[in-house]
Design a protein around this motif. Structure first.
Motif, PDB file in Angstrom:
ATOM      1  N   TYR A 103       8.834  -2.373 -10.396  1.00 56.67           N
ATOM      2  CA  TYR A 103       9.469  -1.251  -9.425  1.00 56.67           C
ATOM      3  C   TYR A 103       8.944  -1.360  -8.204  1.00 56.67           C
ATOM      4  O   TYR A 103       9.917  -1.104  -7.535  1.00 56.67           O
ATOM      5  CB  TYR A 103       9.005   0.094 -10.477  1.00 56.67           C
ATOM      6  CG  TYR A 103       9.987   1.412 -10.061  1.00 56.67           C
ATOM      7  CD1 TYR A 103      10.840   1.908  -9.633  1.00 56.67           C
ATOM      8  CD2 TYR A 103       8.741   2.424  -9.446  1.00 56.67           C
ATOM      9  CE1 TYR A 103      11.322   3.103  -9.244  1.00 56.67           C
ATOM     10  CE2 TYR A 103       9.173   3.368  -8.977  1.00 56.67           C
ATOM     11  CZ  TYR A 103      10.369   3.474  -8.935  1.00 56.67           C
ATOM     12  OH  TYR A 103      10.006   4.787  -8.043  1.00 56.67           O
ATOM     13  N   VAL A 104       7.678  -1.851  -8.266  1.00 62.67           N
ATOM     14  CA  VAL A 104       7.297  -2.262  -6.780  1.00 62.67           C
ATOM     15  C   VAL A 104       7.458  -2.803  -5.959  1.00 62.67           C
ATOM     16  O   VAL A 104       7.395  -2.472  -4.553  1.00 62.67           O
ATOM     17  CB  VAL A 104       5.688  -1.954  -6.990  1.00 62.67           C
ATOM     18  CG1 VAL A 104       4.400  -2.107  -5.863  1.00 62.67           C
ATOM     19  CG2 VAL A 104       5.252  -0.637  -7.743  1.00 62.67           C
ATOM     20  N   ARG A 129      13.710  -0.759  -8.076  1.00 62.05           N
ATOM     21  CA  ARG A 129      14.188  -0.706  -9.384  1.00 62.05           C
ATOM     22  C   ARG A 129      13.405  -0.451 -10.198  1.00 62.05           C
ATOM     23  O   ARG A 129      12.854  -2.044 -11.020  1.00 62.05           O
ATOM     24  CB  ARG A 129      15.282  -1.321  -9.753  1.00 62.05           C
ATOM     25  CG  ARG A 129      16.678  -1.320  -8.513  1.00 62.05           C
ATOM     26  CD  ARG A 129      17.993  -1.800  -8.237  1.00 62.05           C
ATOM     27  NE  ARG A 129      19.029  -1.645  -7.542  1.00 62.05           N
ATOM     28  CZ  ARG A 129      20.047  -2.350  -7.096  1.00 62.05           C
ATOM     29  NH1 ARG A 129      20.999  -2.829  -8.452  1.00 62.05           N
ATOM     30  NH2 ARG A 129      20.786  -2.695  -5.881  1.00 62.05           N
ATOM     31  N   LEU A 130      13.933   0.118 -11.038  1.00 61.71           N
ATOM     32  CA  LEU A 130      13.365   0.175 -12.404  1.00 61.71           C
ATOM     33  C   LEU A 130      14.517  -0.504 -13.542  1.00 61.71           C
ATOM     34  O   LEU A 130      15.022   0.400 -13.735  1.00 61.71           O
ATOM     35  CB  LEU A 130      12.871   1.303 -12.626  1.00 61.71           C
ATOM     36  CG  LEU A 130      11.793   1.309 -14.552  1.00 61.71           C
ATOM     37  CD1 LEU A 130      11.012   1.007 -14.077  1.00 61.71           C
ATOM     38  CD2 LEU A 130      12.000   3.269 -14.238  1.00 61.71           C
ATOM     39  N   TYR A 131      13.843  -1.428 -13.933  1.00 64.16           N
ATOM     40  CA  TYR A 131      14.674  -2.040 -15.017  1.00 64.16           C
ATOM     41  C   TYR A 131      14.217  -1.762 -16.482  1.00 64.16           C
ATOM     42  O   TYR A 131      13.197  -2.395 -16.779  1.00 64.16           O
ATOM     43  CB  TYR A 131      14.697  -3.671 -14.907  1.00 64.16           C
ATOM     44  CG  TYR A 131      16.066  -3.686 -13.421  1.00 64.16           C
ATOM     45  CD1 TYR A 131      17.270  -4.003 -13.473  1.00 64.16           C
ATOM     46  CD2 TYR A 131      14.705  -3.695 -13.030  1.00 64.16           C
ATOM     47  CE1 TYR A 131      17.248  -3.729 -12.562  1.00 64.16           C
ATOM     48  CE2 TYR A 131      15.321  -4.831 -11.338  1.00 64.16           C
ATOM     49  CZ  TYR A 131      16.988  -4.398 -11.470  1.00 64.16           C
ATOM     50  OH  TYR A 131      17.638  -4.906 -10.143  1.00 64.16           O
ATOM     51  N   ALA A 187       0.947  -0.825   0.001  1.00 59.38           N
ATOM     52  CA  ALA A 187       0.059   0.445   0.102  1.00 59.38           C
ATOM     53  C   ALA A 187       0.786   1.194  -0.096  1.00 59.38           C
ATOM     54  O   ALA A 187       1.114   2.103  -0.644  1.00 59.38           O
ATOM     55  CB  ALA A 187      -0.956   0.016   1.302  1.00 59.38           C
ATOM     56  N   PHE A 188       1.945   1.260   0.993  1.00 59.92           N
ATOM     57  CA  PHE A 188       2.320   2.984   1.064  1.00 59.92           C
ATOM     58  C   PHE A 188       3.807   2.443   0.042  1.00 59.92           C
ATOM     59  O   PHE A 188       3.796   4.021  -0.803  1.00 59.92           O
ATOM     60  CB  PHE A 188       2.981   2.793   2.584  1.00 59.92           C
ATOM     61  CG  PHE A 188       2.182   2.872   2.858  1.00 59.92           C
ATOM     62  CD1 PHE A 188       1.811   3.791   3.472  1.00 59.92           C
ATOM     63  CD2 PHE A 188       2.329   1.838   4.194  1.00 59.92           C
ATOM     64  CE1 PHE A 188       1.275   4.470   4.237  1.00 59.92           C
ATOM     65  CE2 PHE A 188       1.235   2.020   5.794  1.00 59.92           C
ATOM     66  CZ  PHE A 188       0.786   3.486   5.592  1.00 59.92           C
ATOM     67  N   ARG A 189       3.867   1.395  -0.952  1.00 63.38           N
ATOM     68  CA  ARG A 189       4.883   1.795  -2.054  1.00 63.38           C
ATOM     69  C   ARG A 189       3.801   1.865  -3.354  1.00 63.38           C
ATOM     70  O   ARG A 189       4.518   2.496  -3.976  1.00 63.38           O
ATOM     71  CB  ARG A 189       5.134   0.143  -2.290  1.00 63.38           C
ATOM     72  CG  ARG A 189       6.113   0.218  -3.238  1.00 63.38           C
ATOM     73  CD  ARG A 189       8.030   0.519  -3.247  1.00 63.38           C
ATOM     74  NE  ARG A 189       8.717   0.440  -4.131  1.00 63.38           N
ATOM     75  CZ  ARG A 189       9.858   1.681  -4.084  1.00 63.38           C
ATOM     76  NH1 ARG A 189       9.630   2.434  -3.899  1.00 63.38           N
ATOM     77  NH2 ARG A 189      10.132   1.068  -5.460  1.00 63.38           N
TER      78      ARG A 189
END
Length: 90
Positions: free
Chosen positions: A79-80, A84-86, A53-55
């Protein structure tokens, strides 16, 4: 739309963190599926909804401020979960 997402996430959080609400819902669902409602218990304690939820709220704010670029659903889920965003090379 983002305000609705925030409110929905908070309501789900409250629902999952209130034992009486979740137990009543599980008893109702058990009865609806023909199972013994007395044996229903809060089986969602392992869910880790607080983190998610907080993410999710954090990523909504990142998207609003422009720190999170447009991504595919698979990239967003990654990412969530992993911070990291790959991005695949085109």
């Amino acid at each position: 739309m983002r305000v609705v997402a925030f409110i929905t996430i908070i309501l789900i959080f409250i629902f999952l963190k209130t034992p009486q609400l979740i137990n009543n819902a599980l008893a109702f669902l058990s009865a609806a599926y023909g199972q013994n409602p007395d044996t229903a218990d809060a089986a969602f304690s392992w869910l880790g909804f607080s983190y998610l939820a907080f993410r999710l709220m954090h990523t909504i704010r990142d998207r609003q401020s422009g720190r999170l670029p447009s991504v595919t659903l698979a990239e967003y889920v990654n990412y969530v979960i992993s911070f990291r965003l790959y991005r695949r090379a085109n």
